[in-house]
Scaffold this motif. Structure first.
Motif, PDB file in Angstrom:
ATOM      1  N   LEU A   1      31.725 -13.755 130.881  1.00 32.86           N
ATOM      2  CA  LEU A   1      32.495 -14.078 129.681  1.00 32.86           C
ATOM      3  C   LEU A   1      32.160 -15.478 129.181  1.00 32.86           C
ATOM      4  CD1 LEU A   1      35.997 -12.628 130.635  1.00 32.86           C
ATOM      5  CD2 LEU A   1      34.375 -11.714 128.964  1.00 32.86           C
ATOM      6  N   GLY A   2      31.909 -15.576 127.896  1.00 32.39           N
ATOM      7  CA  GLY A   2      31.601 -16.860 127.295  1.00 32.39           C
ATOM      8  C   GLY A   2      30.142 -17.270 127.395  1.00 32.39           C
ATOM      9  N   ARG A   3      29.335 -16.482 128.057  1.00 33.57           N
ATOM     10  CA  ARG A   3      27.922 -16.842 128.218  1.00 33.57           C
ATOM     11  C   ARG A   3      27.071 -16.231 127.101  1.00 33.57           C
ATOM     12  NH1 ARG A   3      26.422 -16.898 134.693  1.00 33.57           N
ATOM     13  NH2 ARG A   3      28.257 -18.095 135.370  1.00 33.57           N
ATOM     14  N   ARG A   4      26.009 -16.942 126.768  1.00 32.36           N
ATOM     15  CA  ARG A   4      25.079 -16.452 125.749  1.00 32.36           C
ATOM     16  C   ARG A   4      24.027 -15.572 126.418  1.00 32.36           C
ATOM     17  NH1 ARG A   4      22.970 -20.982 122.131  1.00 32.36           N
ATOM     18  NH2 ARG A   4      24.764 -20.405 120.844  1.00 32.36           N
ATOM     19  N   VAL A   5      23.826 -14.382 125.871  1.00 36.72           N
ATOM     20  CA  VAL A   5      22.868 -13.439 126.441  1.00 36.72           C
ATOM     21  C   VAL A   5      21.970 -12.874 125.349  1.00 36.72           C
ATOM     22  CG1 VAL A   5      24.385 -12.790 128.367  1.00 36.72           C
ATOM     23  CG2 VAL A   5      24.473 -11.487 126.213  1.00 36.72           C
ATOM     24  N   ALA A   6      20.848 -12.311 125.784  1.00 37.93           N
ATOM     25  CA  ALA A   6      19.920 -11.627 124.889  1.00 37.93           C
ATOM     26  C   ALA A   6      19.802 -10.181 125.337  1.00 37.93           C
ATOM     27  CB  ALA A   6      18.553 -12.307 124.934  1.00 37.93           C
ATOM     28  N   VAL A   7      19.655  -9.286 124.364  1.00 31.11           N
ATOM     29  CA  VAL A   7      19.565  -7.856 124.667  1.00 31.11           C
ATOM     30  C   VAL A   7      18.573  -7.187 123.720  1.00 31.11           C
ATOM     31  CG1 VAL A   7      20.855  -5.714 125.038  1.00 31.11           C
ATOM     32  CG2 VAL A   7      22.043  -7.908 125.194  1.00 31.11           C
ATOM     33  N   MET A   8      17.725  -6.322 124.272  1.00 36.05           N
ATOM     34  CA  MET A   8      16.918  -5.432 123.444  1.00 36.05           C
ATOM     35  C   MET A   8      17.722  -4.160 123.224  1.00 36.05           C
ATOM     36  SD  MET A   8      12.840  -5.525 124.085  1.00 36.05           S
ATOM     37  CE  MET A   8      12.929  -4.271 125.339  1.00 36.05           C
ATOM     38  N   THR A   9      17.920  -3.798 121.967  1.00 35.69           N
ATOM     39  CA  THR A   9      18.783  -2.666 121.631  1.00 35.69           C
ATOM     40  C   THR A   9      18.038  -1.503 120.986  1.00 35.69           C
ATOM     41  OG1 THR A   9      19.258  -3.791 119.542  1.00 35.69           O
ATOM     42  CG2 THR A   9      20.838  -4.099 121.335  1.00 35.69           C
ATOM     43  N   LYS A  10      16.910  -1.767 120.370  1.00 34.85           N
ATOM     44  CA  LYS A  10      16.122  -0.813 119.571  1.00 34.85           C
ATOM     45  C   LYS A  10      16.804  -0.502 118.251  1.00 34.85           C
ATOM     46  CE  LYS A  10      12.968   3.047 120.198  1.00 34.85           C
ATOM     47  NZ  LYS A  10      12.543   4.105 121.152  1.00 34.85           N
ATOM     48  N   THR A  11      18.084  -0.153 118.284  1.00 34.07           N
ATOM     49  CA  THR A  11      18.901  -0.045 117.075  1.00 34.07           C
ATOM     50  C   THR A  11      20.285  -0.598 117.393  1.00 34.07           C
ATOM     51  OG1 THR A  11      19.637   2.195 117.636  1.00 34.07           O
ATOM     52  CG2 THR A  11      17.685   2.012 116.221  1.00 34.07           C
ATOM     53  N   GLY A  12      21.034  -0.930 116.341  1.00 32.42           N
ATOM     54  CA  GLY A  12      22.415  -1.351 116.530  1.00 32.42           C
ATOM     55  C   GLY A  12      22.668  -2.839 116.486  1.00 32.42           C
ATOM     56  N   GLY A  13      21.610  -3.650 116.423  1.00 30.70           N
ATOM     57  CA  GLY A  13      21.778  -5.099 116.499  1.00 30.70           C
ATOM     58  C   GLY A  13      22.295  -5.752 115.238  1.00 30.70           C
ATOM     59  N   TRP A  14      22.179  -5.087 114.085  1.00 34.18           N
ATOM     60  CA  TRP A  14      22.605  -5.693 112.833  1.00 34.18           C
ATOM     61  C   TRP A  14      24.114  -5.508 112.635  1.00 34.18           C
ATOM     62  CZ3 TRP A  14      18.504  -4.574 108.443  1.00 34.18           C
ATOM     63  CH2 TRP A  14      17.287  -5.160 108.818  1.00 34.18           C
ATOM     64  N   ALA A  15      24.872  -6.136 113.504  1.00 27.54           N
ATOM     65  CA  ALA A  15      26.335  -6.049 113.440  1.00 27.54           C
ATOM     66  C   ALA A  15      26.929  -7.309 114.034  1.00 27.54           C
ATOM     67  CB  ALA A  15      26.827  -4.818 114.196  1.00 27.54           C
ATOM     68  N   SER A  16      28.132  -7.636 113.608  1.00 29.18           N
ATOM     69  CA  SER A  16      28.781  -8.862 114.091  1.00 29.18           C
ATOM     70  C   SER A  16      29.225  -8.733 115.534  1.00 29.18           C
ATOM     71  CB  SER A  16      29.979  -9.197 113.201  1.00 29.18           C
ATOM     72  OG  SER A  16      30.944  -8.153 113.268  1.00 29.18           O
ATOM     73  N   HIS A  17      29.538  -7.517 115.985  1.00 29.66           N
ATOM     74  CA  HIS A  17      29.963  -7.260 117.358  1.00 29.66           C
ATOM     75  C   HIS A  17      29.265  -6.000 117.855  1.00 29.66           C
ATOM     76  CE1 HIS A  17      33.180  -9.722 115.613  1.00 29.66           C
ATOM     77  NE2 HIS A  17      33.422 -10.149 116.834  1.00 29.66           N
ATOM     78  N   VAL A  18      28.688  -6.091 119.038  1.00 27.53           N
ATOM     79  CA  VAL A  18      27.892  -4.982 119.569  1.00 27.53           C
ATOM     80  C   VAL A  18      28.269  -4.745 121.030  1.00 27.53           C
ATOM     81  CG1 VAL A  18      25.562  -4.104 119.972  1.00 27.53           C
ATOM     82  CG2 VAL A  18      25.993  -5.610 118.018  1.00 27.53           C
ATOM     83  N   VAL A  19      28.471  -3.486 121.387  1.00 29.75           N
ATOM     84  CA  VAL A  19      28.713  -3.117 122.781  1.00 29.75           C
ATOM     85  C   VAL A  19      27.393  -2.695 123.415  1.00 29.75           C
ATOM     86  CG1 VAL A  19      29.813  -1.420 124.306  1.00 29.75           C
ATOM     87  CG2 VAL A  19      31.119  -2.440 122.445  1.00 29.75           C
ATOM     88  N   VAL A  20      27.071  -3.286 124.564  1.00 29.72           N
ATOM     89  CA  VAL A  20      25.805  -3.000 125.253  1.00 29.72           C
ATOM     90  C   VAL A  20      26.084  -2.757 126.734  1.00 29.72           C
ATOM     91  CG1 VAL A  20      24.530  -4.474 123.645  1.00 29.72           C
ATOM     92  CG2 VAL A  20      25.306  -5.413 125.837  1.00 29.72           C
ATOM     93  N   GLU A  21      25.111  -2.166 127.406  1.00 26.47           N
ATOM     94  CA  GLU A  21      25.201  -2.022 128.853  1.00 26.47           C
ATOM     95  C   GLU A  21      24.992  -3.405 129.487  1.00 26.47           C
ATOM     96  OE1 GLU A  21      25.970   0.849 130.496  1.00 26.47           O
ATOM     97  OE2 GLU A  21      26.274   1.626 128.459  1.00 26.47           O
ATOM     98  N   ALA A  22      25.857  -3.776 130.404  1.00 28.44           N
ATOM     99  CA  ALA A  22      25.757  -5.093 131.038  1.00 28.44           C
ATOM    100  C   ALA A  22      24.414  -5.285 131.731  1.00 28.44           C
ATOM    101  CB  ALA A  22      26.901  -5.275 132.040  1.00 28.44           C
TER     102      ALA A  22
END
Length: 343
Positions: free
Chosen positions: A86-107
């Protein structure tokens, strides 16, 4: 009382950039093993340019939210996920779905961004950095003192690839329009004007015995020249089909044609090799191995960014609500580096 809402850019079908739709709705909650990320930066890549034309290989059915990767801060963790994220900055490859203000991803897909690296800087190095790193070090494996040819040396992938190669003691010849030559020379790249009409002849002058690797995102019939420029034992890495971007018809055909050529060339007893690079290769049948390799390689890319071996090239930072403007700019061919969308 103010309620936080989710803003997303929807690609409704084959549209011009102005046809992108802005939607608003509730912020989703992460499920088991998931994270909720507040997006701080997401990119406009060649993939999205192809997707809006319906020409990206294996893209989802319309409508969908594009966005190949993103960088953001973890705002919530679902059951089974350590709360220390929580509170940490992370990077994720999503392929689609990244153009949103809030995104749910697999940890398990999130890679922590080092302190001191901004969201926009990190964003330029996610899919572009992973692609460049894996092509150079996992596919081509060129030794120090070797020579490589990088097509589109000023582009998102190309600009990182040339810097990684130079940091490894490799001589780089890079194709680009003349307006980018001064910048490339300053890096240590030998530039070649791709519009001159004699790229193969010029490369042969610079490397009479051939080059040890060619990294080709252009595809089309020009891929044959890339193959012919290889030295004995050299490697061709094809990773796109930019030459067919504006073509009509199937988006799969250019890729299938490239795969056919790769298969044929590898069947020839000439000591050279060819690969079609897909950053997602292996995810479907070896997900844990794929994730471990991605985490390791992206960590290496971020470390190179911290050491100054590669520099983040942000062409522009444009608000998510102006995604059409960002898409136009990315497609214009006038920018060096990556166009980044921000909240």
């Amino acid at each position: 009382m103010n309620t936080i809402e989710r803003v997303e850019v929807l690609l409704p079908g084959k549209v011009e950039p102005e046809g992108l739709e802005l939607h608003r709705g509730p912020v989703p909650e992460p499920g088991a093993g998931q994270l909720l990320i507040a997006m701080e930066a997401t990119g406009v890549s060649f993939a999205e340019q192809q997707m809006r034309r319906g020409r990206y290989y294996d893209q989802p059915e319309f409508p969908f939210v594009p966005g190949y990767d993103l960088v953001g801060t973890v705002r919530a963790a679902g059951p089974g996920v350590a709360s220390d994220l929580l509170g940490r900055r992370v990077a994720v490859m999503t392929k689609t779905g990244g153009w949103a203000s809030h995104v749910v991803v697999e940890a398990a897909d999130a890679v922590e961004v080092p302190v001191g690296v901004t969201a926009a800087e990190a964003e330029t190095a996610v899919v572009n950095g992973i692609t460049a790193w894996q092509m150079l070090h996992r596919k081509a494996s060129v030794s120090a003192g070797g020579t490589v040819l990088v097509h589109g040396a000023n582009g998102g992938v190309g600009s990182i690839l040339v810097q990684l190669a130079l940091a490894s003691g490799i001589r780089v010849i890079g194709t680009a329009s003349t307006r980018h030559h001064e910048t490339l020379r300053a890096l240590g790249v030998v530039p070649v004007d791709y519009r001159s009409g004699n790229v193969p002849a010029r490369v042969r002058e610079l490397a009479p015995a051939g080059v040890d690797a060619v990294f080709d995102h252009v595809g089309g019939d020009g891929i044959v020249d890339s193959w012919r420029l290889l030295a004995p034992g050299g490697t061709l890495v094809s990773y796109g089909s930019a030459a067919t971007r504006d073509d009509e018809g199937s988006g799969s055909w250019p890729v299938l044609r490239l795969l056919g050529r790769v298969w044929l060339w590898n069947a020839l007893p000439n000591g050279r090799s060819a690969h079609f690079f897909n950053v997602w290769a292996g995810r479907a049948y070896a997900k844990d191995r794929f994730r471990a390799r991605l985490r390791s390689d992206l960590t290496q890319v971020f470390a190179a960014l911290q050491r100054g071996e590669i520099t983040a090239k942000v062409a522009a930072e444009i608000p998510l609500a102006r995604a059409a403007e960002a898409m136009r700019l990315a497609e214009s061919g006038t920018v060096a580096g990556k166009v980044v969308l921000v909240p």
